[in-house]
Scaffold this motif. Structure first.
Motif, mmCIF file in Angstrom:
data_model
loop_
_atom_site.group_PDB
_atom_site.id
_atom_site.type_symbol
_atom_site.label_atom_id
_atom_site.label_comp_id
_atom_site.label_asym_id
_atom_site.label_seq_id
_atom_site.Cartn_x
_atom_site.Cartn_y
_atom_site.Cartn_z
ATOM 1 N N VAL A 73 0.847 -1.184 0.000
ATOM 2 C CA VAL A 73 0.000 0.000 0.000
ATOM 3 C C VAL A 73 0.889 1.242 0.000
ATOM 4 C CG1 VAL A 73 -0.209 0.070 2.532
ATOM 5 C CG2 VAL A 73 -1.964 1.131 1.104
ATOM 6 N N ILE A 75 1.596 5.208 0.633
ATOM 7 C CA ILE A 75 1.151 6.318 1.466
ATOM 8 C C ILE A 75 1.932 7.553 1.053
ATOM 9 C CG2 ILE A 75 0.891 7.171 3.822
ATOM 10 C CD1 ILE A 75 0.995 4.215 4.729
ATOM 11 N N LEU A 79 -1.036 12.099 2.432
ATOM 12 C CA LEU A 79 -1.856 11.112 3.142
ATOM 13 C C LEU A 79 -1.240 10.777 4.490
ATOM 14 C CD1 LEU A 79 -4.226 9.216 3.369
ATOM 15 C CD2 LEU A 79 -2.987 7.558 1.946
ATOM 16 N N ASP A 166 -10.374 12.668 2.278
ATOM 17 C CA ASP A 166 -9.398 11.600 2.491
ATOM 18 C C ASP A 166 -9.868 10.519 3.455
ATOM 19 O OD1 ASP A 166 -7.563 12.726 0.740
ATOM 20 O OD2 ASP A 166 -6.540 13.852 2.308
ATOM 21 N N LYS A 169 -9.444 7.104 1.971
ATOM 22 C CA LYS A 169 -8.034 6.730 1.872
ATOM 23 C C LYS A 169 -7.499 6.260 3.224
ATOM 24 C CE LYS A 169 -6.785 9.852 -1.934
ATOM 25 N NZ LYS A 169 -5.876 10.954 -2.359
ATOM 26 N N VAL A 173 -5.954 2.470 3.879
ATOM 27 C CA VAL A 173 -4.640 2.171 4.450
ATOM 28 C C VAL A 173 -4.773 1.243 5.652
ATOM 29 C CG1 VAL A 173 -2.668 3.156 5.681
ATOM 30 C CG2 VAL A 173 -3.513 4.259 3.612
ATOM 31 N N HIS A 195 -7.576 6.693 -8.451
ATOM 32 C CA HIS A 195 -7.620 6.714 -6.996
ATOM 33 C C HIS A 195 -6.946 5.469 -6.414
ATOM 34 C CE1 HIS A 195 -9.210 7.654 -3.011
ATOM 35 N NE2 HIS A 195 -9.777 6.458 -2.963
ATOM 36 N N LEU A 199 -2.929 4.595 -4.469
ATOM 37 C CA LEU A 199 -2.799 3.954 -3.160
ATOM 38 C C LEU A 199 -1.970 2.669 -3.227
ATOM 39 C CD1 LEU A 199 -6.446 4.536 -1.935
ATOM 40 C CD2 LEU A 199 -4.387 5.510 -0.904
#
Length: 237
Positions: A73, A75, A79, A166, A169, A173, A195, A199
């Motif tokens: 993932v 970041i 973020l 966010d 998101k 995560v 999107h 990520l």
């Protein structure tokens, strides 16, 4: 579309995913129903339903497939700053029906989450196959979430929503890290978009995707659906 097989509601048979159309990408079959056994079988074989109210049930297995390997993932710095604010509480399976309802309501150009779909996945949730993850703000409002189907060590993400910048998101995560700690092989994202790619999602061939499923859908997960991973700390031993 007329050459595609029509599924019989009396059985849960599906054609080989490798026979799906190239255009539209991944369209495999038409008809059938949204019975829990059919849905579980479909996901186990790399197939998912996606259709609108004015269409019959359409079944898909696109190539390539968009997936996230949980440990990968991504970041971004912005973020990470959002995560460091630590102002959202993340939960699992606390508001499934609210999450799926919000996912449908926030689609600007109509939604593929029809009434039949909502009922079918709510039934899957009652049976322990479908799960939701939620983000709550400090006032206790649901501001983001996602839902999907878990089979073995694979999680098939269906949709997510955000009512606060966010929030989806942040949930994504946390879900990725949680799935990693539970030993999941992947999170299926179905079809790529900007999107998801931002990520850390990536494209793999359908054949590779099906191989991963075959190796993992029958592996016992053996965990409760409670969050034990939170931003800033690892789960306790």
């Amino acid at each position: 579309m007329s050459a595609l097989p029509w599924l019989d509601t009396r059985s849960h048979w599906f054609p080989d995913p490798e026979t799906a159309l190239d255009e539209p990408d991944g369209l495999l079959a038409i008809g059938g129903d949204l019975h829990p056994e059919r849905l579980v079988q479909a996901y186990s074989w790399g197939i998912f339903p996606w259709f609108s109210d004015d269409q019959p049930i359409l079944w898909w297995s696109p190539n390539p497939r968009c997936v996230l390997f949980p440990s990968r993932v991504h970041i971004s710095r912005s973020l990470r700053r959002r995560l460091n604010r630590d102002d959202l509480r993340i939960t699992a399976d606390c508001a499934f029906e609210e999450v799926i309802r919000n996912c449908g309501a926030l689609r600007e150009e109509g939604t593929w989450i029809t009434g039949d779909m909502e009922a079918a996945y709510s039934h899957l949730h009652e049976l322990g196959h479908a799960h939701s993850f939620e983000a709550w703000n400090t006032e206790g409002d649901l501001v983001g979430g996602l839902y999907g189907v878990a089979i073995g060590r694979c999680f098939f993400g269906e949709s997510m929503f955000s009512r606060e910048r966010d929030a989806s998101k942040v949930v994504f995560v946390h879900v990725a890290r949680q799935l990693e700690s539970w030993g999941y092989a992947l999170m299926d994202c179905q079809v790529e978009n900007g999107h998801l790619m931002s990520l850390g999602a990536e494209r793999i061939s359908r054949r590779q995707f099906l191989t991963i499923l075959k190796q993992n859908v029958n592996r016992r997960a053996g965990h409760d659906w409670q969050m034990d991973w939170f931003w800033g700390r690892e789960p306790e031993a």
